[in-house]
Design an enzyme around this catalytic site. Structure first.
Site, PDB file in Angstrom:
ATOM      1  N   ASP A 196       0.909  -1.140   0.000  1.00  0.00           N
ATOM      2  CA  ASP A 196       0.000   0.000   0.000  1.00  0.00           C
ATOM      3  C   ASP A 196       0.946   1.186   0.000  1.00  0.00           C
ATOM      4  OD1 ASP A 196      -1.580   2.183   0.689  1.00  0.00           O
ATOM      5  OD2 ASP A 196      -3.017   0.918   1.747  1.00  0.00           O
ATOM      6  N   HIS A 197       1.113   1.821  -1.152  1.00  0.00           N
ATOM      7  CA  HIS A 197       2.244   2.738  -1.258  1.00  0.00           C
ATOM      8  C   HIS A 197       2.114   3.944  -0.330  1.00  0.00           C
ATOM      9  CE1 HIS A 197      -0.365   4.745  -4.266  1.00  0.00           C
ATOM     10  NE2 HIS A 197       0.161   5.807  -3.742  1.00  0.00           N
ATOM     11  N   HIS A 259      -6.014   2.827   1.363  1.00  0.00           N
ATOM     12  CA  HIS A 259      -5.330   4.000   1.933  1.00  0.00           C
ATOM     13  C   HIS A 259      -6.079   4.595   3.123  1.00  0.00           C
ATOM     14  CE1 HIS A 259      -3.020   3.519  -1.578  1.00  0.00           C
ATOM     15  NE2 HIS A 259      -3.665   4.332  -2.376  1.00  0.00           N
TER      16      HIS A 259
END
Lengths: 508, 384
Positions: A196-197, A259
């Site tokens: 999950d960047h 996110h």
């Protein structure tokens, strides 16, 4: 399936030497795709520039296309010129790095055999020594077949293998579980790194530092002092060329499921015992499980969706969602959502968390606002206190990363008059280094085998468990999706959602 | 009569009369800067993460140091107190203070405060009393001594007593062979109060990193325990002037201290110039160490130009080489085992400027015991 641990290196000690990973071969599936070109390869090159790659390192690109290693390198170079965060390209460093880049066409089983030989050869010749990181940079539909072929061709046998997978991880709970089970046929959960960047961003990691490296915030970080929490992930961009994907995903799956819920977890979690993968993820999971579910029946009262119509962004006219490429004319996909939720635990009982995200909002900004309760008793006359607002601690994730604390101060005139002032910590101003790109951080961590900043199966599943009923309610529901003009903060329904509770959205 | 140059107020700001006047002047500058920013709709923040005290004996050095600090101000917002002490004999002892607020390039939201203390005549012992009230409370104090620090003089002690870290550059020392052993003693005695660091140590960090990376590779790691010889090259200028190879010796000191080698003899010049001496491995083997001067146009005197580590395991010979490019922008890192090239990488390796070096040092808030250990070996070698 591990190799004997290597001898310790007595030279690697002290505060100055970097966190360089162990020797490793990185296998990129989908090597000719967008993600490899935009993110992975530029990140690797920038790591090479910072001398952060191990001395024994190799990249093997794998994809269906019939390419020579030579052509593959050339096309990577062209992409790098476009997408590297540092420019111009240092050609000497690139050439030297490119020598460790290989390409194998994995169109068929034979390709996987070649891959196996290439990797075995690199283990000896380049010294990668049985450390392998497989990176699935393909559409999710390919994860299953690739995993099968990895197994079938014994690419993980007698080596130290890990795998990185990109979001979206499944499209609901069932598919996510299925996918995990598939991967677990070859990799243990400890060897699976789900990206999950957002978690790779410096300022997201700083949430944990702010909370747990400081003694003054934690005592007030609870229902006694916090009135509510607002989290905003706003984008001014539309869906660009990702119409086909976005039609399936919508804001719910694209942002909320990963996110936004991860941000809720970081803000809401209990202090971990230590900053390691298990402790941090255990605590995140605990708080994710405490988020009060929103059932299909409750969706209408707690969640608002919206879709952007035509409007203006930064002074330029932009089309509405339904006029974008690859989008159905009568699409019901949401490009905006606002949600009211609660965390049912000792710390947060009764404290609402308002979350919203959308595309084509007036500006690109991500922030977390902790809104504190007002002072319990009005000491000052009403007139004096007119400018007084409750305290707020705002963590700005992007852009303009920083932290600000709003508090009341006396205006310097005769008598008492109070105004709110912002005490501002601008992250970039106190530490104005070029923050590393999230992918650089995450790739180094994956190479090192540090999973702290990756999401675990149980977290992902819990996130789907929260999202699924909302998706089902919307899939069943007929009513039109409220439309908001591009360049506004979402539909009026979103304002009503929070106004019901006597609160308002911040203008971030 | 006073013949000293007057202070350039366009650089250092207006002269103020004492500490409280200086604080008033800074407050006034902040206010006007705040008003200016308000017109543009940008809030001004006074962010500070540290105090930086710079000591110089000549204004030109102080000016260069101030420029460096200014370049760093966006990364390490600080209150900078620059001391210029030209100790003209016979002059009347006095301190003169100037201050100004500066907006580092491109950062409208940050201001940093720069204060100049000019000491004339025999004012050395007064310095510390002027510095103390000017320090921002509760923030670490970095003391950057721009020339050879007078390690034996009381005013050095006065100032170092304020500091959490002392930063020097042995590349600028007049007699490094004399000063480095004393510096080591200072580091030892200050162990729990302040850390000591040397830009020459900062300069070799990338070299240490590259050498460390060689031995992260399991296949090559065994060679680290059986090193049979080392050569380190350092740059000299064209006329071959005698240069103290502090960087080279620190590098060797580092390897030796990490690997448990001991000094068996003190330094002896070799026939070809440079140094040749032996060190002893824990297993009793002696290792010849050669330090050789090289003339390389792009490099500063004393900079490392290359290194070669030789080793042997079970009859297999290996070489680990880092070679700086002619352009001094890159290095090649090479590994040969049994005569076969195993790896060759080109990595960026520039010559960091003072602001990069200082910036790096300011990120490290504690003492670096690895450095102190390396320095101890250097001292053991040079003092016999």
């Amino acid at each position: 399936m591990t190799v004997a641990p290597p001898l310790a290196n007595p030279l690697r000690a002290g505060p100055r030497l970097a966190r360089t990973p162990q020797p490793c071969a990185l296998v990129i599936f989908g090597a000719t795709g967008d993600l490899a070109a935009r993110k992975i390869v530029p990140a690797l090159y920038n790591l090479a520039l910072q001398r952060l790659l191990p001395a024994a390192f190799a990249v093997v690109g794998a994809a269906r296309a019939d390419l020579t290693s030579e052509h593959f390198r050339e096309s990577l170079h062209a992409d790098l010129v476009k997408f590297s965060r540092t420019k111009p390209i240092n050609e000497d460093v690139w050439r030297s790095f490119a020598e460790s880049v290989h390409y194998v066409s994995t169109r068929d089983g034979e390709g996987y055999e070649t891959l196996r030989h290439t990797l075995a050869d690199l283990d000896v010749r380049a010294g990668t020594n049985g450390n392998r990181l497989f990176y699935f940079a393909t559409p999710p539909s390919a994860y299953g077949p690739i995993t099968d072929l990895i197994k079938q061709h014994r690419l993980t046998e007698n080596v130290n293998a890990r795998v990185v997978v990109e979001k979206p991880f499944g499209h609901d709970l069932e598919s996510a579980t299925e996918l995990s089970e598939k991967l677990q046929g070859v990799f243990t959960e400890d060897e699976i790194f789900r990206i999950d960047h957002y978690l790779g961003k410096e300022t997201v990691q700083n949430i944990l530092v702010l909370r747990f490296a400081n003694g003054i915030f934690e005592p007030i970080w609870n229902r006694q002092y916090v009135d509510h929490v607002q989290i905003t992930v706003a984008e001014s961009l539309g869906i660009e060329e990702r119409g086909a994907y976005y039609e399936q995903a919508g804001a719910l799956r694209d942002i909320l499921q990963n996110h936004l819920l991860q941000l809720v977890a970081l803000v809401g979690m209990e202090p971990p015992v230590s900053f390691d993968a298990k402790s941090v993820r255990d605590e995140k999971l605990k708080v994710l499980r405490a988020i009060r579910p929103i059932t299909m029946e409750q969706t209408d009262t707690n969640v608002v969706r919206g879709q952007y119509g035509p409007g203006f962004i930064e002074g330029a006219p932009v089309p509405g969602y339904c006029d974008e490429d690859d989008v159905a004319d009568d699409s019901m996909t949401e490009t905006f959502l606002a949600i009211r939720t609660f965390i049912d635990n000792w710390r947060w009982e009764g404290t609402p968390f308002y979350l919203r995200t959308g595309k084509r909002l007036p500006k690109r900004t991500t922030e977390i606002a902790i809104q504190f309760r007002a002072a319990p008793h009005a000491v000052f006359s009403q007139e004096a206190a007119e400018g007084m607002e409750p305290n707020a601690l705002v963590l700005r994730i992007q852009p303009d990363e920083g932290i600000s604390l709003k508090f009341g101060a006396k205006v310097p005139v005769q008598g008492i008059r109070i105004r709110s002032v912002n005490m501002d910590f601008v992250y970039g101003a106190s530490f104005m280094v070029d923050a590393p790109d999230a992918y650089e951080t995450l790739i180094i961590d994956a190479l090192r085998g540090d999973a702290t900043l990756f999401t675990r199966q149980d977290e992902v599943e819990q996130q789907w468990r929260f999202v699924d009923p909302i998706a089902q309610a919307w899939a069943k529901g007929r009513g039109p999706v409220p439309v908001y003009p591009a360049g506004t903060w979402g539909p009026a329904e979103a304002d009503l959602l929070i106004a019901e509770d006597g609160r308002t959205w911040r203008k971030p | 009569m006073n013949v000293m140059t007057t202070i350039d107020e366009s650089v250092w700001g207006a002269r103020t009369d004492g500490v409280s006047a200086l604080e008033r002047e800074l407050a006034r500058l902040r206010r006007s800067s705040g008003a200016h920013a308000k017109e543009q709709g940008v809030p001004v923040a006074r962010a500070s993460v540290l105090n930086l005290v710079v000591f110089a004996t000549r204004e030109i050095h102080a000016r260069r140091a101030a420029e460096t600090v200014n370049e760093l101000a966006t990364r390490h917002p600080s209150r900078a107190i620059v001391i210029v002490a030209d100790r003209e004999p016979g002059g009347r002892a006095e301190l003169e203070m100037h201050c100004q607020l500066s907006h580092p390039d491109g950062a409208q939201q940050v201001t940093y405060e720069q204060i100049l203390i000019r000491a004339r005549g025999a004012a050395d012992r007064r310095l510390v009393s002027a510095v103390i009230p000017l320090l921002l409370p509760d923030l670490p104090v970095f003391l950057w001594w721009t020339e050879t620090p007078p390690l034996d003089l009381p005013y050095f002690d006065d100032l170092v007593w304020l500091a959490d870290r002392l930063i020097v550059d042995s590349g600028d020392f007049a007699r490094p062979d004399h000063t480095l052993p004393r510096l080591h003693a200072v580091a030892r005695s200050g162990a729990n109060r302040y850390g000591v660091t040397d830009f020459n140590w900062t300069r070799i960090t990338p070299w240490r990193e590259l050498v460390t990376q060689f031995f992260d590779v399991p296949a090559w790691r065994p060679f680290l325990d059986t090193i049979t010889g080392i050569r380190v090259g350092f740059a000299v200028d064209a006329d071959g002037r005698e240069i103290h190879p502090s960087q080279a010796l620190l590098f060797i000191g580092w390897l030796a201290s990490r690997l448990g080698w001991s000094a068996v003899e003190s330094l002896a010049p070799s026939e070809a110039g440079g140094l040749l001496f032996a060190m002893r491995r824990p297993d009793g083997q002696d290792i010849p160490v050669r330090v050789r001067p090289r003339f390389i146009p792009g490099l500063d005197e004393g900079d490392l130009s290359g290194l070669r580590i030789q080793s042997e395991v079970g009859g297999r010979h290996a070489e680990f080489v880092v070679k700086r490019s002619e352009t001094a922008t890159h290095a090649t890192a090479l590994v040969t085992v049994g005569g076969r090239g195993m790896s060759e990488r080109i990595v960026p390796l520039g010559r960091p400027g003072v602001s990069e070096l200082l910036g790096e040092e300011l990120t490290i808030a504690r003492s670096d015991s690895i450095y102190e250990d390396a320095l101890a070996v250097l001292v053991a070698l040079t003092t016999g």
